[in-house]
Design a protein around this motif. Structure first.
Motif, short mmCIF file in Angstrom:
data_model
loop_
_atom_site.label_atom_id
_atom_site.label_comp_id
_atom_site.label_asym_id
_atom_site.label_seq_id
_atom_site.Cartn_x
_atom_site.Cartn_y
_atom_site.Cartn_z
N HIS A 115 1.35 5.30 -2.36
CA HIS A 115 0.74 6.22 -3.34
C HIS A 115 1.81 7.02 -4.04
O HIS A 115 2.85 7.33 -3.45
N HIS A 145 0.83 -1.21 0.00
CA HIS A 145 0.00 0.00 0.00
C HIS A 145 0.86 1.25 0.00
O HIS A 145 1.42 1.64 1.03
N LYS A 179 -8.39 -0.08 -6.89
CA LYS A 179 -8.61 0.56 -5.59
C LYS A 179 -9.93 1.33 -5.65
O LYS A 179 -10.21 2.02 -6.62
N ARG A 191 3.96 7.95 0.95
CA ARG A 191 3.38 8.77 -0.13
C ARG A 191 4.14 10.06 -0.39
O ARG A 191 4.40 10.42 -1.52
N HIS A 218 -5.75 -0.51 5.85
CA HIS A 218 -5.57 0.06 7.20
C HIS A 218 -6.39 -0.69 8.26
O HIS A 218 -6.86 -0.06 9.22
N ASP A 238 1.78 2.72 3.46
CA ASP A 238 1.08 3.94 3.03
C ASP A 238 2.06 5.10 2.84
O ASP A 238 1.69 6.26 3.03
ZN LIG Z 1 -3.44 5.00 1.25
#
Ligand SMILES: [Zn+2]
Length: 306
Positions: free
Chosen positions: A13, A11, A133, A262, A200, A260
């Motif tokens: 971005h 995960h 997603k 990013r 999450h 996560d």
């Molecule tokens: Zn995310």
């Protein structure tokens, strides 16, 4: 020993000036008062986290790819999944094409748009995307909405996973009424061969996420994020407690490590990877299962050798 274990971050971005433009073009504009409130909330978040979410205006997909790959090499990450945040993610497509063996991209569609399942199929078969997603609280639809069923049916036929962000989120435009992972139960029931990932660990809807594990064998969970939601519970949880519950209920085949990561200003969230490794050791999770959690499970969903 976790140090020698290959890592596939499930995960992440890509945030660049270009992806921000793509997202802005897709979302309806906010009124000035709402935009100001959104800005205040973002500023508060940046202050709390000590990061800047501003993207550098001149970062190309080539430089973003080499920046992330260098960070992966530094912290022992073999590959990662990058999740799109708006339909027709052209920048992300070009980014992943830089290193298709290490950068995997999930596309994004509005399921109620006529022909959404055909757009999904094109993204998967001809544009290099490896999964889907969906973000119900931003897209304002319930995951169980039958308007989305053709997309789920096509995803199942294509053999790709579908990841959902439920629960709390930084995005001011979200609507928590669409954020309950229980919305996924009928989907999991009606598409038993479709892998569904709750990102999450449900971001606050932890109990509901655990219930899904009991009801459906095709629901997976990712551990990504800084864990802000763990504070917003009647009794706060620690990352160790969360992981322990997930492993107890979902078992080692359905838990996916994610960070996560990013923002360029923050870099790769290597401290989360270290924490995961430490907790897996402390819980005495057998090495074979650590391999699954830190990468093998996502590799299986992506159908890549690992
Ligand atoms: Zn995310």
């Amino acid at each position: 020993m976790t140090a020698g274990i290959k890592v596939l971050d499930s995960h992440m971005h890509l945030l660049t000036a270009e992806t921000a433009r793509e997202e802005l073009a897709w979302l309806p504009p906010m009124s000035p008062a709402v935009a100001a409130a959104a800005r205040r909330r973002r500023e508060r978040y940046e202050q709390e986290q000590g990061i800047s979410s501003a993207e550098s205006a001149d970062e190309t997909v080539e430089s973003a790819a080499s920046r992330w790959l260098a960070a992966f090499d530094e912290y022992g990450v073999t590959a990662a999944v990058f999740l799109a945040l708006a339909p027709r993610p052209e920048t992300l497509r070009r980014f992943a094409a830089q290193r298709p063996d290490r950068l995997f991209a999930f596309t994004f569609v509005d399921p109620w748009v006529a022909g959404a399942e055909k757009i999904l199929e094109e993204d998967i078969l001809h544009r290099g995307f490896r999964g889907l997603k969906l973000y119900p609280s931003i897209q304002r639809f319930h995951a169980h909405d039958e308007r989305a069923y053709p997309v789920f049916a096509r995803a199942e036929a294509l053999g790709i996973p579908v990841l959902f962000h439920f629960g709390v989120t930084l995005d001011y435009r979200s609507d928590l009424r669409f954020s309950n992972p229980l919305d996924l139960h009928p989907v999991a029931r009606d598409f038993p061969a479709l892998p569904l990932i709750v990102a999450h660990a449900g971001a606050g809807f932890f109990r509901e996420t655990l219930f899904l594990a009991y009801h459906a064998a095709n629901v997976f969970v990712d551990t990504s994020g800084s864990g802000t939601w763990m504070r917003y519970l009647p009794r706060p949880l620690s990352r160790r407690e969360v992981l322990e519950r997930l492993l107890d209920v979902f078992g080692p085949d359905r838990v996916l490590y994610g960070s996560d990561s990013r923002h360029a200003s923050e870099g790769y969230r290597h401290w989360l990877l270290r924490e995961h490794r430490e907790i897996l050791e402390a819980l005495r999770v057998p090495e074979e299962n650590q391999r699954k959690i830190l990468g093998g499970n996502m590799a299986r969903l992506l159908r890549i050798p690992w």
